[in-house]
Design a protein around this motif. Structure first.
Motif, PDB file in Angstrom:
ATOM      1  N   VAL A 142       0.870  -1.170   0.000  1.00  0.00           N
ATOM      2  CA  VAL A 142       0.000   0.000   0.000  1.00  0.00           C
ATOM      3  C   VAL A 142       0.908   1.220   0.000  1.00  0.00           C
ATOM      4  O   VAL A 142       1.711   1.410   0.925  1.00  0.00           O
ATOM      5  CB  VAL A 142      -0.929   0.012   1.225  1.00  0.00           C
ATOM      6  CG1 VAL A 142      -1.742   1.311   1.267  1.00  0.00           C
ATOM      7  CG2 VAL A 142      -1.852  -1.193   1.205  1.00  0.00           C
ATOM      8  N   VAL A 143       0.815   2.024  -1.043  1.00  0.00           N
ATOM      9  CA  VAL A 143       1.729   3.157  -1.193  1.00  0.00           C
ATOM     10  C   VAL A 143       1.028   4.463  -0.867  1.00  0.00           C
ATOM     11  O   VAL A 143      -0.200   4.561  -0.927  1.00  0.00           O
ATOM     12  CB  VAL A 143       2.301   3.228  -2.634  1.00  0.00           C
ATOM     13  CG1 VAL A 143       2.952   1.912  -3.020  1.00  0.00           C
ATOM     14  CG2 VAL A 143       1.220   3.598  -3.645  1.00  0.00           C
ATOM     15  N   ILE A 144       1.834   5.454  -0.504  1.00  0.00           N
ATOM     16  CA  ILE A 144       1.336   6.813  -0.343  1.00  0.00           C
ATOM     17  C   ILE A 144       1.621   7.540  -1.651  1.00  0.00           C
ATOM     18  O   ILE A 144       2.782   7.729  -2.031  1.00  0.00           O
ATOM     19  CB  ILE A 144       2.025   7.534   0.825  1.00  0.00           C
ATOM     20  CG1 ILE A 144       1.912   6.713   2.114  1.00  0.00           C
ATOM     21  CG2 ILE A 144       1.417   8.923   1.012  1.00  0.00           C
ATOM     22  CD1 ILE A 144       0.497   6.423   2.548  1.00  0.00           C
ATOM     23  N   ALA A 145       0.566   7.908  -2.353  1.00  0.00           N
ATOM     24  CA  ALA A 145       0.700   8.517  -3.681  1.00  0.00           C
ATOM     25  C   ALA A 145       0.350  10.000  -3.621  1.00  0.00           C
ATOM     26  O   ALA A 145      -0.467  10.438  -2.804  1.00  0.00           O
ATOM     27  CB  ALA A 145      -0.201   7.805  -4.678  1.00  0.00           C
ATOM     28  N   VAL A 201      -6.690  11.723   1.031  1.00  0.00           N
ATOM     29  CA  VAL A 201      -7.771  10.942   0.417  1.00  0.00           C
ATOM     30  C   VAL A 201      -7.764   9.553   1.036  1.00  0.00           C
ATOM     31  O   VAL A 201      -6.710   8.940   1.220  1.00  0.00           O
ATOM     32  CB  VAL A 201      -7.598  10.854  -1.110  1.00  0.00           C
ATOM     33  CG1 VAL A 201      -8.793  10.135  -1.735  1.00  0.00           C
ATOM     34  CG2 VAL A 201      -7.444  12.247  -1.717  1.00  0.00           C
ATOM     35  N   HIS A 202      -8.947   9.039   1.339  1.00  0.00           N
ATOM     36  CA  HIS A 202      -9.076   7.724   1.965  1.00  0.00           C
ATOM     37  C   HIS A 202     -10.189   6.930   1.296  1.00  0.00           C
ATOM     38  O   HIS A 202     -10.969   7.467   0.501  1.00  0.00           O
ATOM     39  CB  HIS A 202      -9.370   7.876   3.463  1.00  0.00           C
ATOM     40  CG  HIS A 202     -10.647   8.618   3.755  1.00  0.00           C
ATOM     41  ND1 HIS A 202     -11.891   8.040   3.681  1.00  0.00           N
ATOM     42  CD2 HIS A 202     -10.865   9.930   4.100  1.00  0.00           C
ATOM     43  CE1 HIS A 202     -12.820   8.922   3.970  1.00  0.00           C
ATOM     44  NE2 HIS A 202     -12.229  10.090   4.223  1.00  0.00           N
ATOM     45  N   ARG A 203     -10.278   5.687   1.629  1.00  0.00           N
ATOM     46  CA  ARG A 203     -11.359   4.844   1.118  1.00  0.00           C
ATOM     47  C   ARG A 203     -12.658   5.156   1.842  1.00  0.00           C
ATOM     48  O   ARG A 203     -12.690   5.296   3.062  1.00  0.00           O
ATOM     49  CB  ARG A 203     -11.001   3.368   1.299  1.00  0.00           C
ATOM     50  CG  ARG A 203      -9.885   2.886   0.384  1.00  0.00           C
ATOM     51  CD  ARG A 203     -10.375   2.709  -1.038  1.00  0.00           C
ATOM     52  NE  ARG A 203     -11.261   1.572  -1.133  1.00  0.00           N
ATOM     53  CZ  ARG A 203     -10.858   0.321  -1.339  1.00  0.00           C
ATOM     54  NH1 ARG A 203      -9.572   0.053  -1.480  1.00  0.00           N
ATOM     55  NH2 ARG A 203     -11.732  -0.659  -1.427  1.00  0.00           N
ATOM     56  N   ILE A 252      -6.967  11.597  -5.966  1.00  0.00           N
ATOM     57  CA  ILE A 252      -5.605  12.122  -5.826  1.00  0.00           C
ATOM     58  C   ILE A 252      -5.216  12.875  -7.095  1.00  0.00           C
ATOM     59  O   ILE A 252      -4.706  13.996  -7.049  1.00  0.00           O
ATOM     60  CB  ILE A 252      -4.607  10.981  -5.561  1.00  0.00           C
ATOM     61  CG1 ILE A 252      -4.879  10.307  -4.225  1.00  0.00           C
ATOM     62  CG2 ILE A 252      -3.172  11.510  -5.595  1.00  0.00           C
ATOM     63  CD1 ILE A 252      -4.104   9.011  -4.026  1.00  0.00           C
ATOM     64  N   ALA A 253      -5.465  12.241  -8.248  1.00  0.00           N
ATOM     65  CA  ALA A 253      -5.046  12.821  -9.521  1.00  0.00           C
ATOM     66  C   ALA A 253      -5.789  14.111  -9.853  1.00  0.00           C
ATOM     67  O   ALA A 253      -5.221  15.012 -10.481  1.00  0.00           O
ATOM     68  CB  ALA A 253      -5.247  11.802 -10.645  1.00  0.00           C
ATOM     69  N   GLY A 301      -2.735  19.040  -4.388  1.00  0.00           N
ATOM     70  CA  GLY A 301      -2.390  18.720  -3.012  1.00  0.00           C
ATOM     71  C   GLY A 301      -2.828  17.340  -2.574  1.00  0.00           C
ATOM     72  O   GLY A 301      -2.607  16.948  -1.422  1.00  0.00           O
ATOM     73  N   GLY A 302      -3.442  16.591  -3.501  1.00  0.00           N
ATOM     74  CA  GLY A 302      -3.957  15.278  -3.160  1.00  0.00           C
ATOM     75  C   GLY A 302      -2.863  14.311  -2.720  1.00  0.00           C
ATOM     76  O   GLY A 302      -1.775  14.267  -3.295  1.00  0.00           O
ATOM     77  N   LEU A 303      -3.172  13.552  -1.675  1.00  0.00           N
ATOM     78  CA  LEU A 303      -2.296  12.512  -1.139  1.00  0.00           C
ATOM     79  C   LEU A 303      -3.196  11.387  -0.659  1.00  0.00           C
ATOM     80  O   LEU A 303      -4.218  11.641  -0.009  1.00  0.00           O
ATOM     81  CB  LEU A 303      -1.459  13.068   0.007  1.00  0.00           C
ATOM     82  CG  LEU A 303      -0.627  12.122   0.887  1.00  0.00           C
ATOM     83  CD1 LEU A 303       0.550  12.890   1.504  1.00  0.00           C
ATOM     84  CD2 LEU A 303      -1.455  11.504   2.024  1.00  0.00           C
ATOM     85  N   GLY A 304      -2.856  10.146  -0.978  1.00  0.00           N
ATOM     86  CA  GLY A 304      -3.707   9.051  -0.532  1.00  0.00           C
ATOM     87  C   GLY A 304      -2.995   7.725  -0.554  1.00  0.00           C
ATOM     88  O   GLY A 304      -1.894   7.592  -1.089  1.00  0.00           O
ATOM     89  N   TYR A 305      -3.629   6.715   0.040  1.00  0.00           N
ATOM     90  CA  TYR A 305      -3.066   5.369   0.088  1.00  0.00           C
ATOM     91  C   TYR A 305      -3.794   4.472  -0.925  1.00  0.00           C
ATOM     92  O   TYR A 305      -5.015   4.397  -0.955  1.00  0.00           O
ATOM     93  CB  TYR A 305      -3.146   4.781   1.499  1.00  0.00           C
ATOM     94  CG  TYR A 305      -4.550   4.646   2.070  1.00  0.00           C
ATOM     95  CD1 TYR A 305      -5.298   3.477   1.897  1.00  0.00           C
ATOM     96  CD2 TYR A 305      -5.136   5.697   2.784  1.00  0.00           C
ATOM     97  CE1 TYR A 305      -6.575   3.355   2.421  1.00  0.00           C
ATOM     98  CE2 TYR A 305      -6.407   5.582   3.302  1.00  0.00           C
ATOM     99  CZ  TYR A 305      -7.130   4.406   3.128  1.00  0.00           C
ATOM    100  OH  TYR A 305      -8.393   4.288   3.639  1.00  0.00           O
TER     101      TYR A 305
END
Length: 372
Positions: free
Chosen positions: A136-139, A188-190, A240-241, A245-249
């Motif tokens: 699981v990456v932080i993108a 960003v999360h699920r 995220i895309a 500023g988007g960041l998510g797993y």
């Protein structure tokens, strides 16, 4: 082997399977109850299988599952169709326990309570086995942030909205050679019940006491205000895309397919590790795997990437028509024993199981329908 466009195929299969979802006991018996497919349990015996399977669950392995299904249906058993719905681990467990699919999938194993529910409902034990490891990456939304170093504490603070800007002093200290932007972070999360969320939150729960006290772990989390939800790995990747500023797993394969920038995460030995296939494999090799296959991958050090997870498949030890059971066992045996299946996994950034673990899993697969 040319890589297929799994995203387009996922959409097509999801549309078909939404209309075609049937119960595990509803498949037609085509008279092949002693058959084994080429590349399956008795590879090369020439027996042909035909029929269909339905499965549902984790989005985490969906890119790989679609490739496995296509390869198996096109080149191993052309008479077999398999519809896998990428609905999240929570939905996969629910569909499996409700007996509306032939197999379920999750990044969290069935616990003792869920195994009891399965046994009470079906009249026999559930069978569960791991099939692949993944990270699981932080993108990030911003390509310039590729390789940014993050610790478990920093990730927890970002999702707790304690760190809200990429120029935060703590992030600058971790990345002295990176020109971090003055940009608000949008975590960003699920939004669905998710095994990916379990892997992510379990990592933070075991590494960060403040997170454990406030959020804990699970397929669903009560997220802080100021975060954004997305449905499935697909929805998180999209959010995220599309958001500055988007960041998510997300699962590593989604980040690879979309060319997303990803973080290097500091493991328990203090090493900032890039989420490569080799780093996922190194993490998986540290896992202690009991006979019941109920395990997590914790405290990863060395060259291992610390946010690594496992995907499990669930079947039953009874209740299938013979042909359905033979297809189930043949497909998953092929996935665990063929070079083609391993090649597809590594191309997408997943780590196949090691040889010794595969032998244990193959024995577990054979338990499918053996009580019936």
């Amino acid at each position: 082997m040319a890589m297929r466009n799994w995203r387009a195929k996922t959409a097509a299969i999801a549309a078909v399977s939404a209309l075609a979802l049937v119960s595990a006991c509803g498949s037609d018996d085509n008279g092949n109850d002693d058959g084994k497919g080429n590349g399956g349990g008795d590879a090369g015996d020439g027996t042909t299988l035909s029929g269909s399977l339905t499965g549902a669950g984790a989005t985490f392995p969906n890119p790989l599952f679609q490739e496995w299904i296509a390869e198996y249906s096109e080149n191993v058993q052309p008479g077999v169709t398999i519809n896998y719905q990428s609905i999240g681990s929570g939905g996969g467990v629910e569909q499996f326990l409700g007996e509306t699919v032939d197999f379920g999938s999750s990044e969290e194993y069935l616990d003792d309570e869920e195994l009891g529910i399965a046994s009470d409902g079906r009249g026999c034990e559930a069978v569960q086995f791991p099939v692949v490891f993944g990270s699981v990456v932080i993108a990030f939304n911003d390509p310039a942030l590729d390789g940014m170093v993050l610790t478990s504490e920093a990730i927890a603070k970002i999702y707790d909205r304690e760190i809200t800007n990429y120029s935060d002093d703590e992030l600058r200290e971790l990345n002295p050679d990176m020109d971090l932007p003055d940009q608000e972070i949008l975590p960003v999360h699920r939004s669905d019940g998710s095994g990916t969320t379990f892997v992510f939150s379990h990592y933070l729960n075991t590494e960060v006491p403040a997170w454990a006290e406030k959020y804990g772990e699970g397929k669903e989390i009560e997220w802080a205000e100021g975060t954004l939800g997305g449905d499935g790995n697909e929805g998180v990747s999209q959010n995220i895309a599309q958001n500055p500023g988007g960041l998510g797993y997300v699962n590593q394969s989604y980040a690879l397919e979309l060319g997303m920038a990803t973080a290097h995460v500091v493991n328990s030995d203090g090493n900032a590790v890039e989420p490569t296939l080799e780093a996922t494999t190194a993490a998986s090799e540290e896992a202690e795997i009991p006979e019941n296959f109920q395990f997590t991958i914790d405290g990863i050090g060395g060259d291992g990437y610390p946010i690594s997870g496992t995907n499990w498949i669930f079947t039953y030890a009874c209740g299938y028509e013979d042909n359905t059971a033979e297809i189930l066992k043949d497909f998953w045996t092929w996935a665990m024993s063929s070079d083609e299946a391993d090649e597809l996994a590594t191309e997408l950034g997943y780590a196949p199981l090691g040889p010794d673990l595969k032998e244990r899993v193959l024995e577990q697969i054979e338990r499918t329908n053996n009580e019936g």
